[in-house]
Design an enzyme around this catalytic site. Structure first.
Site, short mmCIF file in Angstrom:
data_model
loop_
_atom_site.label_atom_id
_atom_site.label_comp_id
_atom_site.label_asym_id
_atom_site.label_seq_id
_atom_site.Cartn_x
_atom_site.Cartn_y
_atom_site.Cartn_z
CD GLU A 167 -2.86 -1.32 2.32
OE1 GLU A 167 -2.71 -0.56 3.29
OE2 GLU A 167 -3.80 -2.15 2.26
CG ASN A 181 -0.56 -6.64 -2.04
OD1 ASN A 181 -1.13 -7.14 -3.01
ND2 ASN A 181 -1.05 -6.70 -0.80
CG HIS A 234 -9.71 -5.78 0.26
ND1 HIS A 234 -9.98 -6.98 0.88
CD2 HIS A 234 -8.39 -5.54 0.45
CE1 HIS A 234 -8.87 -7.45 1.44
NE2 HIS A 234 -7.89 -6.59 1.19
CD GLU A 262 -4.52 -7.95 0.95
OE1 GLU A 262 -5.40 -7.29 1.55
OE2 GLU A 262 -3.31 -7.71 1.06
CG ASP A 265 -12.61 -9.02 0.89
OD1 ASP A 265 -12.59 -7.98 0.21
OD2 ASP A 265 -12.10 -9.10 2.03
#
Ligand code: XIL
Length: 447
Positions: A157, A198, A234, A262, A264
């Site tokens: 990030e 990432n 996300h 990641e 979701d």
């Protein structure tokens, strides 16, 4: 009288239809996601919590996925809560579990603004001190797991939404060069590990992903070891970026691998069959975008069950973001992943009720079991769950259902107060039973 009879026969018909569907669960005959992924040259992963890797959670994590990412176990605050005193217990456990199940491990994460120990964030450091703290951290952690980690999320990030660098401990203390340095130190500690940057909100083509693109391009031009980019993904229900595949492709064309790290898809609670069907489409299109690009190597979900997701506590009012429900029944989203990987769905993903059997705690002579009856696009006003024990298990006591066992055949009917299972809802009952030798999970039939 007439309408009563009609109602009764409709209910009977409906219950009969439900009986056709055996428990889907992790134990159904559907080809595991990891096998489907392997046939496409892909790896499918999940974030995990080490303490949960037993029972049904461990069974699913080990059988459905070919890669594990420690959800928190490798973060700085976990591994070095006090300066100089290390805690590798959960990270070691996850790596050992992965090796025992022939899985890759994605290391997560070495350089981040969040989840750092307070001794680090509250300290006053010169940039030389900060640089050596970071170098030591990376060398120690990457070195410890040398040869055991397929890929590291080295930097996590680093960008703001507008593509400028995020103001962090690292950027403020060391300048943008901290990224190249971290990658270089990680490469020195494990030359075989693939090294990633990432970030989130970099799934589509936008200012942030373009900043990442330009950074990767310049790192490559400078000979800095960078092997891949991680798109966290996300996502919000119905909002898979239209440019996802195009964005993956442009990174691939730069000469780096891409991973969805990641994934979701969160929805406003409560879930219902319409939202779950949209979520299936969303999971399917993310997986399909990865399948379409050769250099997209891994799709990892950030928790595979709604009982192990960061979403509910992080985004109040949102949840149900993963491919399995909180009782380990596969949701439509599971079948979305499966279908994008070429799998055929053997269980209707919507419009049915299903029963899922799981073993909770187990000791040398006994165990506690649970059966959850969940409906999606359907509902029940009464239920009976039946199964056959294959290894001499014997029920000794049940709660929230009336269970009888005759030989190997078990039958459990609803209690007076829990016969109703609404659309999008579930009911569970539990029991104690004895076992010896082995304790295989039976297939449950609803009727
Ligand atoms: C999350 C974990 O899942 C939570 O348990 C923890 O409390 C906070 O961090 N982006 C990341 C992950 O890179 O490390 C974060 O994980 C989720 C957002």
């Amino acid at each position: 009288m007439r309408s009563l009879r009609t109602g009764l026969s409709l209910a009977a018909l409906f219950t009969g239809a439900v009986m056709l569907f055996a428990a889907p669960a992790a134990h159904a005959a559907d080809t595991p996601l990891r096998d489907l992924a392997a046939a496409k040259g892909k790896v499918i992963g999940t974030a995990v919590t080490g303490s949960k890797l037993t029972g049904t959670y461990g069974d699913i994590a080990g059988s459905q996925f070919s890669s594990l990412t420690p959800g928190n176990a490798m973060k700085w605050e976990t591994v070095e809560p006090t300066q100089g005193s290390f805690n590798w217990a959960e990270a070691d456990q996850i790596v050992a579990f992965a090796q025992a199940h022939n899985q890759q491990v994605r290391g997560h994460t070495l350089v981040w603004h969040s989840q750092n120990p307070s001794w680090l964030t509250n300290g006053t450091w010169t940039s030389a001190q900060l640089s050596s703290l970071l170098q030591n951290h990376i060398s120690t952690e990457v070195g410890r797991y040398k040869g055991k980690i397929t890929a590291w999320d080295v930097v996590n990030e680093p960008f703001n939404e507008d593509g400028t660098y995020r103001s962090t401990l690292w950027y403020n203390g060391l300048g943008a060069n901290y990224i190249a340095q971290a990658l270089t130190w990680a490469h020195a500690a494990d030359p075989a590990a693939k090294l990633y940057i990432n970030d989130y909100n970099v799934e589509g083509v936008n200012a942030k992903s373009t900043a990442l693109y330009n950074l990767v391009k310049s790192l490559k031009a400078a000979g800095v070891p960078i092997d891949g980019v991680g798109l966290q993904a996300h996502l919000i229900l119905g909002q898979v970026p239209a440019t996802l595949q195009q964005n993956i492709q442009r990174f691939a064309d730069l000469g780096v691998d891409v991973a969805i790290t990641e994934l979701d898809v969160r929805m406003a609670l409560p879930a219902d069959s319409t939202k779950l069907a949209q979520q299936k489409a969303d999971f399917k299109s993310v997986m399909a975008a990865c399948v379409a690009v050769a250099r997209c190597v891994n799709v990892t979900v950030w928790g595979f069950t709604d009982s192990d997701s960061w979403v509910d506590s992080t985004f109040p009012g949102y949840g149900a973001a993963t491919p399995y429900d909180a009782n380990y029944a596969p949701k439509p989203a599971y079948y979305g992943l499966s279908e994008a990987l070429g799998g055929t769905t053997t269980t209707p993903p919507t419009g049915a009720c299903s029963a899922t059997y799981s073993v909770g705690s187990q000791w040398n002579t006994g165990f506690t079991g649970q059966v959850t009856i969940a409906c999606s696009g359907a509902s029940l006003s009464s239920w009976k769950a039946s199964w056959t024990y294959g290894a001499g298990q014997q029920i000794t006591q049940a709660w929230n259902a009336t269970c009888t066992q005759s030989g190997t055949a078990v039958s459990c009917a609803n209690a007076s107060y829990n016969g109703t299972v609404p659309d999008g809802g579930s009911v569970s009952f539990g029991f104690n039973a004895s076992w010896s030798g082995s304790n295989p999970v039976p297939v449950v039939t609803l009727g």
